[in-house]
Design a protein around this motif. Structure first.
Motif, PDB file in Angstrom:
ATOM      1  N   ARG A   1      43.389  41.952  37.717  1.00  0.00           N
ATOM      2  CA  ARG A   1      43.253  43.232  38.435  1.00  0.00           C
ATOM      3  C   ARG A   1      41.968  43.259  39.256  1.00  0.00           C
TER       4      ARG A   1
ATOM      5  N   PRO B   1      46.275  46.502  42.312  1.00  0.00           N
ATOM      6  CA  PRO B   1      47.028  45.977  41.173  1.00  0.00           C
ATOM      7  C   PRO B   1      48.161  46.938  40.793  1.00  0.00           C
TER       8      PRO B   1
ATOM      9  N   ASP C   1      51.715  41.678  40.263  1.00  0.00           N
ATOM     10  CA  ASP C   1      50.385  41.098  40.460  1.00  0.00           C
ATOM     11  C   ASP C   1      50.433  39.572  40.473  1.00  0.00           C
TER      12      ASP C   1
END
Length: 195
Positions: free
Chosen positions: A35, A45, A51
């Protein structure tokens, strides 16, 4: 057993298209380090599945797209068939940003037998995107004609991370490396198994 069929109708616009599947994954938050690195690169994120695609794109330069496999199964009432083709005049697609687009025949699409799933190399469709209930991810790693992507991005006024890269030409050899790396990353961060 093969879980999906693939048809590439115009290879000059789509010279390479690869798919991978992760089952029993969870759309949980990514580890902090993922993140943080995405945020430092200017990307928001979302969850471990999405992601993984963005992190791998930043690392390799190859954009990837994740589809909810169960949704594709429901649309197909069985094994899905992924088709890359030109749009038919008048077809529409609502993209991940919530905008609805009326498509022209110059636009390359990723579809199934029911219709458009994403604007090839630009942005995925809203219906087939990853959500909190997603447990099976069909991962796309492809190569597209950069001139067509540039025109599509301009035509629909859509500048995405994927279109930025594809419109500058991404070599087809990157597709396999990025697919393998992203599947491993999904498994490590979201659990599940690579099929």
């Amino acid at each position: 057993k093969q879980k999906v069929d693939l048809q590439i109708r115009e290879p000059e616009l789509n010279p390479r298209f690869m798919l991978g599947l992760v089952e029993d994954a969870k759309a949980v938050p990514s580890p902090y380090w993922v993140r943080r690195r995405l945020a430092l690169a200017g990307m928001r994120p979302i969850d471990a599945l999405v992601d993984a695609t963005n992190y791998t794109m930043l690392e390799t330069g190859q954009p990837l797209h994740a589809f909810d496999y169960d949704m594709l199964m429901r649309r197909a009432a069985g094994k899905p068939t992924i088709i890359t083709r030109r749009a038919e005049e008048g077809e529409t697609l609502t993209t991940l940003d919530g905008a609805q687009h009326k498509l022209t025949s110059e636009t390359e699409l990723v579809c199934d037998t029911k219709g458009p799933l994403s604007l090839a190399g630009v942005m995925g469709g809203e219906e087939s995107g990853i959500n909190q209930q997603t447990s099976k991810v069909l991962l796309e790693s492809a190569s597209w004609n950069f001139i067509n992507i540039r025109k599509t991005s301009s035509r629909y006024r859509m500048n995405s991370e994927a279109s930025y890269r594809f419109s500058r030409d991404v070599h087809p050899a990157l597709a396999e490396k990025a697919l393998s790396l992203c599947l491993q990353r999904m498994q490590a961060c979201a659990g599940g198994s690579v099929v």
